[in-house]
Write a protein that holds these residues in place. Structure first.
Motif, mmCIF file in Angstrom:
data_model
loop_
_atom_site.group_PDB
_atom_site.id
_atom_site.type_symbol
_atom_site.label_atom_id
_atom_site.label_comp_id
_atom_site.label_asym_id
_atom_site.label_seq_id
_atom_site.Cartn_x
_atom_site.Cartn_y
_atom_site.Cartn_z
ATOM 1 N N HIS A 31 0.834 -1.207 0.000
ATOM 2 C CA HIS A 31 0.000 0.000 0.000
ATOM 3 C C HIS A 31 0.870 1.259 0.000
ATOM 4 O O HIS A 31 0.641 2.188 -0.772
ATOM 5 N N HIS A 56 -3.402 9.522 1.018
ATOM 6 C CA HIS A 56 -2.560 8.526 1.693
ATOM 7 C C HIS A 56 -1.585 9.166 2.669
ATOM 8 O O HIS A 56 -1.273 8.577 3.702
ATOM 9 N N TRP A 79 -13.311 6.259 -0.341
ATOM 10 C CA TRP A 79 -12.949 6.559 1.043
ATOM 11 C C TRP A 79 -14.195 6.891 1.830
ATOM 12 O O TRP A 79 -15.176 7.377 1.255
ATOM 13 N N ASP A 128 -9.563 4.201 4.011
ATOM 14 C CA ASP A 128 -9.422 3.783 2.619
ATOM 15 C C ASP A 128 -10.193 2.481 2.421
ATOM 16 O O ASP A 128 -9.868 1.475 3.050
ATOM 17 N N HIS A 135 -7.288 -2.650 -2.309
ATOM 18 C CA HIS A 135 -5.856 -2.797 -2.019
ATOM 19 C C HIS A 135 -5.545 -2.529 -0.539
ATOM 20 O O HIS A 135 -4.488 -2.895 -0.058
HETATM 21 MN MN MN Z 1 -5.021 3.209 -0.781
#
Ligand code: MN
Length: 199
Positions: free
Chosen positions: A27, A81, A130, A163, A167
């Motif tokens: 990630h 992120h 998100w 998130d 992934h």
């Molecule tokens: Mn992500």
């Protein structure tokens, strides 16, 4: 000055067993790095290369059409992120305190009610995106966005976000996004969220 991947503020295995080290490696080192690289490629040679990521995400409407899409997606990815890593902590089991705790109780009924509503919004986000706790015009609310979009672009302040792209959880939780959302509370850095709330 090109955008750079910030180092993780803790070890890759610091969020175990709730978020696994392999997921954190991929990630952070692969997904976040790719957002940074693609953002740099998109803004290279433009005035946008010299702006802060905060400024870019707050002013997406001003982007020229030929780079608007890549900057929205990859700039958003870098921005989201960078915040996300700091919203988690090796000090597991934190809960909101002080004025933030009181505001959550006032707005959502209780901390448990808040968590239930946040998880539901995360589950309901179709595809990638998100789920957020935001403050807008002085009021708290829970919203979700698609892809790498941020409520900041619409003028809100993000206090916390999770998130829900596959992934973020698929290696450990597979298709069980609700379980991931529930376990994620164990690693939330409420001290950080509270400091932002008080600021
Ligand atoms: Mn992500």
């Amino acid at each position: 000055m090109a955008f750079e991947l910030p180092p993780l503020p803790y070890d890759y295995d610091a969020l175990e067993p709730f978020v696994d080290a392999q997921t954190m490696h991929l990630h952070h080192d692969k997904h976040h790095q790719a957002y940074v690289d693609k953002l740099n490629a998109a803004v290279e040679g433009t005035e946008w290369a010299d702006k802060s990521i905060d400024e870019i995400v707050a002013n997406l409407a001003d982007l020229p059409a030929d780079i608007a899409g890549p900057v929205r997606n990859n700039g958003g990815g870098h921005f989201n992120h960078t915040l996300f890593w700091d919203w988690m902590t090796p000090e597991h089991g934190q809960t909101p305190e002080g004025e933030l705790a009181a505001a959550i109780d006032d707005t959502f009924g209780s901390f448990d009610d808040f968590k239930t509503k946040f998880e539901a919004a995360g589950v309901a986000r179709f595809g990638s995106g998100w789920v957020w706790l935001i403050r807008d015009a002085g009021s708290l609310s829970i919203v979700s966005t698609a892809n790498q979009d941020s409520p900041v672009t619409d003028g809100a302040e993000v206090l916390l976000g999770n998130d829900v792209w596959e992934h973020a959880y698929y290696l450990k939780y597979q298709n069980r996004r609700p379980e991931y959302l529930k376990e994620w509370w164990n690693v939330v850095n409420w001290a950080k969220v509270g400091a932002a709330f008080d600021a």
